[in-house]
Design a protein around this motif. Structure first.
Motif, mmCIF file in Angstrom:
data_model
loop_
_atom_site.group_PDB
_atom_site.id
_atom_site.type_symbol
_atom_site.label_atom_id
_atom_site.label_comp_id
_atom_site.label_asym_id
_atom_site.label_seq_id
_atom_site.Cartn_x
_atom_site.Cartn_y
_atom_site.Cartn_z
ATOM 1 N N ALA A 259 0.740 -1.154 -0.044
ATOM 2 C CA ALA A 259 0.021 -0.171 -0.184
ATOM 3 C C ALA A 259 0.783 1.347 0.005
ATOM 4 O O ALA A 259 1.987 1.331 0.418
ATOM 5 C CB ALA A 259 -0.944 -0.036 1.178
ATOM 6 N N LEU A 260 0.303 2.223 -0.449
ATOM 7 C CA LEU A 260 1.267 3.474 -0.775
ATOM 8 C C LEU A 260 0.294 4.687 -0.554
ATOM 9 O O LEU A 260 -0.618 4.758 -1.111
ATOM 10 C CB LEU A 260 1.763 3.589 -2.172
ATOM 11 C CG LEU A 260 2.871 4.732 -2.497
ATOM 12 C CD1 LEU A 260 4.080 4.705 -1.954
ATOM 13 C CD2 LEU A 260 2.867 5.020 -4.069
ATOM 14 N N VAL A 261 0.908 5.511 0.257
ATOM 15 C CA VAL A 261 0.173 7.136 0.372
ATOM 16 C C VAL A 261 1.350 8.249 0.251
ATOM 17 O O VAL A 261 2.424 8.033 0.775
ATOM 18 C CB VAL A 261 -0.142 6.895 1.852
ATOM 19 C CG1 VAL A 261 -1.174 8.370 1.890
ATOM 20 C CG2 VAL A 261 -1.312 6.018 2.159
ATOM 21 N N GLU A 262 0.947 9.049 -0.603
ATOM 22 C CA GLU A 262 1.905 10.141 -0.823
ATOM 23 C C GLU A 262 1.146 11.345 -0.635
ATOM 24 O O GLU A 262 0.112 11.566 -1.238
ATOM 25 C CB GLU A 262 2.423 9.878 -2.396
ATOM 26 C CG GLU A 262 3.408 11.053 -2.649
ATOM 27 C CD GLU A 262 4.027 10.864 -3.989
ATOM 28 O OE1 GLU A 262 5.215 10.097 -4.107
ATOM 29 O OE2 GLU A 262 3.474 11.090 -4.951
ATOM 30 N N LEU A 263 1.992 12.501 0.135
ATOM 31 C CA LEU A 263 1.126 13.754 0.251
ATOM 32 C C LEU A 263 2.336 14.895 -0.413
ATOM 33 O O LEU A 263 3.471 14.489 -0.304
ATOM 34 C CB LEU A 263 0.905 14.011 1.792
ATOM 35 C CG LEU A 263 0.109 13.212 2.363
ATOM 36 C CD1 LEU A 263 0.083 13.637 4.067
ATOM 37 C CD2 LEU A 263 -1.311 13.295 1.800
ATOM 38 N N ILE A 264 1.743 15.684 -1.289
ATOM 39 C CA ILE A 264 2.762 16.765 -1.839
ATOM 40 C C ILE A 264 2.249 18.131 -1.107
ATOM 41 O O ILE A 264 1.149 18.711 -1.413
ATOM 42 C CB ILE A 264 2.697 16.577 -3.203
ATOM 43 C CG1 ILE A 264 2.873 15.519 -3.669
ATOM 44 C CG2 ILE A 264 3.538 17.766 -3.809
ATOM 45 C CD1 ILE A 264 3.064 15.256 -5.545
ATOM 46 N N PHE A 265 3.248 18.873 -0.475
ATOM 47 C CA PHE A 265 2.891 20.034 -0.051
ATOM 48 C C PHE A 265 3.651 21.355 -0.553
ATOM 49 O O PHE A 265 5.046 21.068 -1.068
ATOM 50 C CB PHE A 265 3.433 20.300 1.479
ATOM 51 C CG PHE A 265 2.492 19.030 2.622
ATOM 52 C CD1 PHE A 265 1.169 19.705 3.123
ATOM 53 C CD2 PHE A 265 2.862 17.906 2.810
ATOM 54 C CE1 PHE A 265 0.717 18.847 4.051
ATOM 55 C CE2 PHE A 265 1.979 16.972 3.618
ATOM 56 C CZ PHE A 265 1.226 17.471 4.108
ATOM 57 N N SER A 266 3.243 22.409 -0.255
ATOM 58 C CA SER A 266 4.132 23.656 -0.680
ATOM 59 C C SER A 266 4.437 24.102 0.577
ATOM 60 O O SER A 266 3.508 24.308 1.625
ATOM 61 C CB SER A 266 3.466 24.475 -1.920
ATOM 62 O OG SER A 266 2.124 25.196 -1.189
ATOM 63 N N VAL A 267 5.510 24.843 0.678
ATOM 64 C CA VAL A 267 5.781 25.483 2.213
ATOM 65 C C VAL A 267 6.353 26.958 1.812
ATOM 66 O O VAL A 267 6.868 27.188 0.733
ATOM 67 C CB VAL A 267 6.889 24.584 3.028
ATOM 68 C CG1 VAL A 267 6.153 23.429 3.143
ATOM 69 C CG2 VAL A 267 8.185 24.538 2.108
#
Length: 554
Positions: free
Chosen positions: A62-70
């Protein structure tokens, strides 16, 4: 801000990807559609506990990925944590396979602890039952300290260090309390141990040398037998003799052929190497010392060293460290009265230090408690607590702790004329949800966390209160990205972006998906939330009106 969520093979989700927007992002759907799985997947990505049962049936991983800008401030904080940065983007990834999980930040593997530490700067999740934590009074001080953390940061670390030093002195003083007979017995035993180590006359690295010599001596007969056999095979009675004959033979013909001459030179090099080898081998045999007396001495010395290791430490370094500790203890017990009075004086000094630090921290807390309760009260009024009184009581504990001597308790009165009582005793489930929302709103302004997630913050509320909660969330979303799961149309109508979570069942295959709704689809979803199974024109009209009123309120 959280830009993208990608989930694969997690629970009912086969594969889902969603791009979030600024402002208020609303997630809605039928009961059982999998709304909590979406929020749960975000929790997994930021380091929450994940079990192998979460992996979708028949999937290997299983895979979970989050992409944020900071922004620059968060970027600098992450850089200070030695987290690799790629422009102003942070990618958190968690992959689970079998009983293992691998966490990464910007493609670099990190520990779960570091993943959580980094995620705490980026996102805050308010779970379905988190408001219940308000029923535990010990959490009230943590909320105050979270609000005042910029003022408390350095001094709380100083207090924690001082407290642990105080506890160490306190425990040493407690252990030091003994009568004359006890002291005499311990002193006698320590002197015996010190003499035992001194008499051994240990040398660092000696144990390794002894073990090497022991192995060589223990296998002495076999070594000498094999060495002598090798010498016989390579000396003048063996290979050396045959090589000499070969040189004589090839020397007779080397003048006739250049290639044969080169072979002759190689053979002569081999002969020289073999002669050198035999000289060294002969020297080894001559110098070899495998007598039984020497072997006995090595064995006896090794037994002594190993015996000391069993008693005082696994290495000679640890034995010598214990030796120094025991000598120091002897010195203390030999001048016991002076040692005891020194400890008592040290404890008094630590108590004074603790008192001063605790007083300083308490003063900061009292000031910040006043600020915090005013802000929470204002937020509660916005959430339909029209006549609320809200305070934070700070009292002193009898004992010092690593957090100081303060004990905090939120007090509330929701009706005019009623005295303030402990929040742990008077608030209902719906009231607790709103109080926690108010606290989160105030703390978010202090922490400047970019993304706040609320999982069914609307538990136990309806009607006008639900409308005021939606307005409050709209206000918060002006400065923060909000992602909210809700079952109330009043809150969903306020969405800047609306997503629908659906469950599809085909034959023996069930999956959950999420998709962004356009304006018309959002109104239809509001109508479902308002009217249930049958959506009439009247319900659709009400949903449209609710959407228009929400737009006007923004």
């Amino acid at each position: 801000m959280l830009h993208n969520l990608h989930v694969k093979n997690l629970a009912l989700i086969e594969e889902a990807e969603v791009d979030f927007s600024e402002g208020l992002n609303i997630l809605s759907g039928e009961t059982g559609a999998g709304k909590s799985i979406i929020i749960g997947s975000i929790g997994v990505a930021i380091g929450e506990k994940a079990s192998k049962d979460m992996i979708r049936k028949d999937a290997d991983y299983a895979l979970v990925e989050l992409i944020f800008s900071v922004d620059d401030e968060i970027r600098d904080k992450l850089a200070a944590m030695d987290i690799p940065m790629e422009d102003d983007q942070v990618i958190l990834t968690r992959r689970m396979s079998g009983g293992r999980s691998v966490a990464k930040i910007n493609s670099e593997s990190v520990s779960t602890a570091k993943l959580k530490e980094a995620a705490a700067l980026l996102i805050d999740i308010h779970g379905q039952h988190e408001h219940q934590s308000l029923l535990s009074q010990k959490n009230h001080l943590q909320i105050l300290d979270a609000y005042a953390k910029k003022d408390l940061k350095g001094i709380k670390k100083e207090l924690s260090d001082a407290y642990h030093e105080y506890i160490a002195v306190k425990n040493e003083l407690k252990e030091a309390s003994m009568d004359t007979d006890q002291r005499t017995r311990e002193l006698s035993f320590l002197q015996y141990e010190v003499e035992e180590i001194e008499n051994a006359d240990l040398r660092t690295g000696e144990d390794e040398e002894l073990e090497t010599q022991y192995r060589r001596f223990a296998n002495g007969r076999k070594i000498m037998s094999s060495i002598n056999q090798v010498y016989q095979l390579t000396s003048e009675n063996g290979a050396a003799q045959m090589t000499g004959h070969a040189i004589q033979e090839i020397a007779e013909i080397s003048a006739y052929d250049e290639q044969v001459r080169q072979l002759e030179e190689q053979l002569m090099e081999i002969d020289n190497l073999l002669n050198d080898f035999n000289r060294e081998l002969a020297g080894y045999i001559e110098d070899a010392d495998f007598d039984e007396e020497r072997f006995y001495e090595i064995e006896k010395r090794l037994d002594l060293v190993n015996g000391l290791k069993a008693k005082y430490g696994a290495t000679i370094e640890k034995i010598l460290f214990e030796y120094e500790n025991k000598k120091a203890r002897i010195e203390k017990l030999s001048d016991y009265d002076s040692y005891l009075s020194g400890l008592q004086l040290k404890q008094e000094q630590k108590v004074k230090q603790l008192e001063a630090l605790c007083k300083k921290i308490s003063k900061i807390r009292q000031k910040k408690a006043s600020e915090l309760t005013k802000k929470i009260k204002a937020a509660l009024i916005d959430l339909n607590f029209l006549d609320v009184q809200f305070e934070l009581s700070l009292t002193r504990k009898k004992e010092y702790t690593a957090s100081g001597y303060d004990e905090a308790e939120f007090l509330i009165s929701t009706n005019p004329g009623e005295p303030q009582k402990s929040l742990t005793k008077v608030a209902s489930g719906g009231e607790l949800s709103r109080i926690m929302l108010a606290i989160k709103a105030v703390l978010a302004d202090c922490d400047e966390i970019g993304t706040l997630i609320f999982d069914e913050i609307d538990t136990g509320i309806s009607g006008r209160t639900a409308q005021m909660v939606s307005e409050k969330m709209n206000v918060i979303s002006k400065d923060h990205q909000i992602i909210c799961i809700t079952h109330l149309p009043q809150i969903a109508a306020m969405a800047d972006t609306h997503y629908l979570i659906e469950k599809q069942a085909e034959q023996n295959h069930t999956s959950t998906s999420i998709r962004r709704l356009d304006e018309k689809e959002s109104i239809t979803e509001l109508a479902r939330m308002l009217g249930g199974v049958k959506i009439t024109d009247t319900v659709l009209k009400s949903a449209k009106e609710m959407k228009d009123l929400a737009a006007a309120a923004k």
